[in-house]
Write an enzyme that holds these catalytic residues in place. Structure first.
Site, short mmCIF file in Angstrom:
data_model
loop_
_atom_site.label_atom_id
_atom_site.label_comp_id
_atom_site.label_asym_id
_atom_site.label_seq_id
_atom_site.Cartn_x
_atom_site.Cartn_y
_atom_site.Cartn_z
N GLU A 191 0.63 -1.20 -0.07
CA GLU A 191 0.06 -0.06 -0.06
C GLU A 191 0.92 1.23 0.05
O GLU A 191 0.61 2.32 -0.71
CB GLU A 191 -0.99 0.24 1.36
CG GLU A 191 -2.18 -0.93 1.17
CD GLU A 191 -1.77 -2.37 1.57
OE1 GLU A 191 -0.68 -2.56 1.93
OE2 GLU A 191 -2.78 -3.29 1.44
N HIS A 260 -9.40 -4.72 11.48
CA HIS A 260 -10.16 -4.58 10.19
C HIS A 260 -11.53 -3.83 10.33
O HIS A 260 -12.36 -3.91 9.41
CB HIS A 260 -10.55 -5.99 9.71
CG HIS A 260 -9.48 -6.54 9.03
ND1 HIS A 260 -8.29 -7.27 9.56
CD2 HIS A 260 -8.89 -6.93 7.68
CE1 HIS A 260 -7.39 -7.72 8.69
NE2 HIS A 260 -7.82 -7.61 7.56
#
Lengths: 457, 329
Positions: A191, A260
């Site tokens: 990322e 998450h």
């Protein structure tokens, strides 16, 4: 004892699916690992394997059945020596059997109110003659990207699994086929690196759409989002902009734990130089994403996994865009203003509906974009209702709600008949256990209670 | 680093060498002036001088063509001057004035030029590496033959995002030249104390990227190595790593007392390996250029730098309304 096989949940947020194909027929012997059926969800078609051995006694759900709920009985296996009569007790009432097996068949997932557009709702302003089609948020997002890519070669999509895999959440389904590898680019799981590469490409005048598989992973890349993308126009005295969209699911999905499940709305909304959108409905998702792609500034576009599969009316056959900085009033009301955005709107609208029976008329405002934020619409509403509550999934400290309440205090203090209440996620990391997760999230009941409290009821 | 060079006849003509001499001297004098203005309080905040490393950017820029991009860290004044940005605009940015490249809103570490394809000026160590690969990505996407030069230091070479970038750059054959300016110290930490393997030019090897160690104090060597790297990238072969072994004479920033190295080490480098002296020696040794010619250049540079310093101090501070401009396009 017969073995009951229930409709499996194939993702954390799956609520129902279609039984695309049976790979077995009654009388077949199956053993562990055999593929028994193909199940189609809104994301993918997946094979289901048997985990037990037995003889197929009865296919309870017919091939091609649509909308089969998770945990519904789909097939009964007979164990060695059992006859068909062993199924007598259960086959008649499969739903009860499934509930008995599992007390909470995915109820942590909030559902859309049945009639979100009831009595006092407000229709968005479309020119007469506009026709609509039912679309999921997922389809609307894909259409927004595809439409913009068809008209502008500088627009491309980059991210993990956006191409060959067709999108981790199937947002980019079919896009690789249409646009090819040059413009639908699978990245390694890096990322920080690919966000930086995309920002550099935007400096050079391209219009990247960066998909983060979830915004949780964008924390690896947040330096490029803030330091490289958001600040360069200013640092360069207006010479060099960064026309880029960072998009992906944000916030809690279901049962995926603390790392998450996090809402970044308040984080990104604080950054000058960024624009931040967080749509609720499919039509807004489409209109806002198209606006975001055309925007010459960096845009953080916060989606929600649970909303991906929800359907809404989306205008068809027109170039549908939604401007940033314009809230949408979903329901008009006179007693209390409920301000929310993104998935928070689910609770806000459910609460407004529930409050009708309490004799409380709630006005529901969807901010749609958090930067710029249409506080004017909120203040005007509060001047009418004299009460306000805010709803979001994020944490309470320095939340969007606390900002709104400070704005109301500064701009509508004399109109207030009660303190503003901010309904937020609880101030804890997201727990995994189903009951605790439910407690950690903001609920419709809490919104109803807050509304009653500011109305002194 | 290698021992002191023996003068050798370079495969390069006199006019080119004079050009390099002029460009390097401009950087050196400009930086000396910036240091002086910092001492006078005209320049604030962080100010990282490039003195000692001039041969790197000048040799690389000699291989750039129209449309090529460059991006670097916060030690960026030399890069801007070498790609042809106006010394007045650079110096006025250092003083935070309206006439600066960013109208005073960027400062020493944050300047850009769309016209010269200079993409900054980045203050987060190694952030410019993926950004530079992104510029190269745009070249490949558009199908042109431009390359991007992503400069970073020996300190940045240990950052994770460098390797994420190298992987993608090689995977996608991006026309990106990774220029590692190894000036031996990451702020106060020497290469030996920070890098498990000191051969930084091999850092791309795991990704199949060719690399080369270059004497970064020799502009002729820099140019020769860069030509090779640029040919490779332009022809679509992918990225290339150049480790430029160089040395910064001044501290990391203006507030660095540089106690981590000896005065002798710096003196020895200046005396034996100075990049500008080297070109001066090459020019005079050939007999084609005499001291008077070089003096004339020195004088010319002095005028440019003094003019920049004057401009930077005369230019007004940005209007207060500038606080609120350029946040959104």
């Amino acid at each position: 004892m017969t073995i009951e096989i229930l409709m499996p949940a194939l993702s954390p947020t799956m609520e129902e699916g279609n039984l695309a194909k049976w790979m077995i027929k009654e009388g077949d012997t199956v053993s562990s690992g055999d593929v028994i059926a193909e199940i189609e969800t809104d994301k993918a078609t997946m094979e289901v394997e048997a985990v037990d051995e037995g003889i197929v006694g009865k296919l309870v759900v017919a091939e091609g059945a649509e909308g089969v709920k998770v945990n519904e009985l789909i097939v009964i296996l007979l164990e060695d020596g059992e006859g068909a009569d062993a199924m007598n007790n259960i086959a008649s009432n499969p739903t009860d059997a499934s509930i008995a097996k599992n007390e909470q068949p995915m109820t942590a997932t909030p559902t859309m109110p049945k009639t979100p557009m009831a009595a006092a709702t407000v229709e968005p302003d479309f020119s007469p003659g506009t026709t609509f089609t039912k679309q999921t948020v997922r389809e609307a997002l894909r259409d927004a990207m595809s439409e913009e890519m068809r008209t502008n070669d500088n627009v491309f999509l980059m991210g993990e699994e956006v191409g060959q895999y067709q999108g981790a959440y199937k947002i980019s389904q079919g896009m690789l086929d249409e646009f090819g590898e040059r413009r639908v680019i699978d990245t390694p799981i890096t990322e920080h690196g690919f966000a930086g590469v995309a920002v550099g490409a935007a400096f050079a005048g391209l219009n990247p759409i960066v998909e983060f598989m979830t915004f949780n992973f964008a924390m690896q890349a947040i330096d490029h989002i803030i330091n490289s993308a958001a600040k360069t126009l200013y640092m360069s005295g207006g010479q060099m902009g960064c026309p880029i969209v960072f998009r992906g699911p944000n916030g809690a999905a279901a049962r995926v734990g603390a790392q998450h499940s996090q809402d970044y709305a308040a984080w990104y909304a604080q950054i000058p130089g960024l624009k931040v959108a967080m749509p609720y409905s499919a039509d807004d998702a489409k209109g806002l994403l198209k606006s975001a792609i055309r925007d010459p500034n960096p845009v953080v576009f916060l989606e929600n996994e649970i909303l991906y599969g929800k359907s809404f009316d989306v205008p068809e056959g027109i170039d549908h865009t939604v401007p940033f900085g314009q809230a949408r009033v979903w329901r008009e009301g006179s007693d209390v203003t409920i301000v929310s955005f993104g998935i928070g709107m689910t609770y806000a609208l459910e609460a407004a509906e529930a409050l009708v029976s309490e004799g409380i008329s709630a006005e529901v405002i969807d901010l749609r974009t958090l930067r710029p934020m249409d506080t004017e619409t909120v203040v005007r509403s509060v001047q009418k209702t004299n009460r306000c509550i805010t709803v979001e999934e994020g944490w309470p400290v320095s939340s969007i709600g606390s900002y709104i309440s400070s704005i109301i205090m500064q701009e509508a203090f004399d109109y207030l008949d009660a303190p503003v209440i901010t309904c937020t996620g609880k101030d804890v990391p997201m727990p995994y256990a189903a009951n605790l997760e439910k407690l950690a999230l903001v609920t419709t009941e809490e919104v109803v209670a807050a509304a009653k409290s500011v109305c002194y009821r | 680093m290698a021992a002191a060079r023996k003068p050798k006849k370079p495969n390069i003509n006199k006019d080119e060498l004079i050009g390099y001499y002029r460009d390097m001297l401009l950087i050196r004098r400009f930086e000396e002036k910036a240091g002086q203005l910092y001492g006078m309080g005209a320049i604030g905040g962080f100010c990282h001088l490039y003195i000692g490393q001039e041969a790197v950017v000048v040799g690389i820029e000699a291989c750039a063509k129209e449309g090529d991009q460059r991006i670097t860290s916060y030690r960026d004044h030399g890069h801007m001057l070498a790609c042809g940005m106006d010394p007045n605009g650079v110096m006025a940015e250092l003083t935070g004035r309206e006439g600066g490249y960013s109208r005073g809103k960027g400062g020493s570490m944050h300047m850009f030029s769309s016209e010269k394809n200079f993409y900054g000026g980045h203050g987060i160590v190694a952030a410019q590496v993926p950004l530079g690969a992104g510029l190269a990505f745009a070249n490949r996407y558009r199908g042109n033959d431009n390359v991007s030069f992503a400069y970073f230091g020996d300190g940045a070479a240990n950052q994770g995002q460098v390797y994420e970038t190298m992987n993608m750059a090689s995977l996608w054959k991006l026309p990106c030249i990774f220029v590692i300016e190894n000036n031996q110290y990451a702020m106060g930490t020497s290469l030996q104390r920070a890098s498990s393997t000191p051969a930084l030019f091999t850092r791309g090897a795991a990704f199949g990227i060719p690399g080369e160690a270059v004497d970064g104090m020799d502009v002729v060597a820099v140019k020769a190595a860069t030509e090779k790297a640029v040919d490779y990238a332009r022809s679509g072969e992918g990225p290339y790593v150049l480790e430029m072994n160089t040395y910064r004479y001044r501290g990391h920033s203006m507030s660095d007392p540089a106690k981590y190295r000896t005065r002798e080490e710096v003196q020895k480098m200046r005396a034996e390996r100075d990049a500008i002296d080297h070109v001066r020696d090459l020019l005079t040794a050939s007999g084609e250029v005499d001291e008077a010619d070089l003096k004339a250049i020195d004088k010319e540079i002095k005028v440019i730098v003094n003019e920049a310093a004057k401009f930077a101090q005369d230019s007004p501070e940005p209007a207060e309304a500038e606080l609120w401009t350029d946040i959104y396009a």
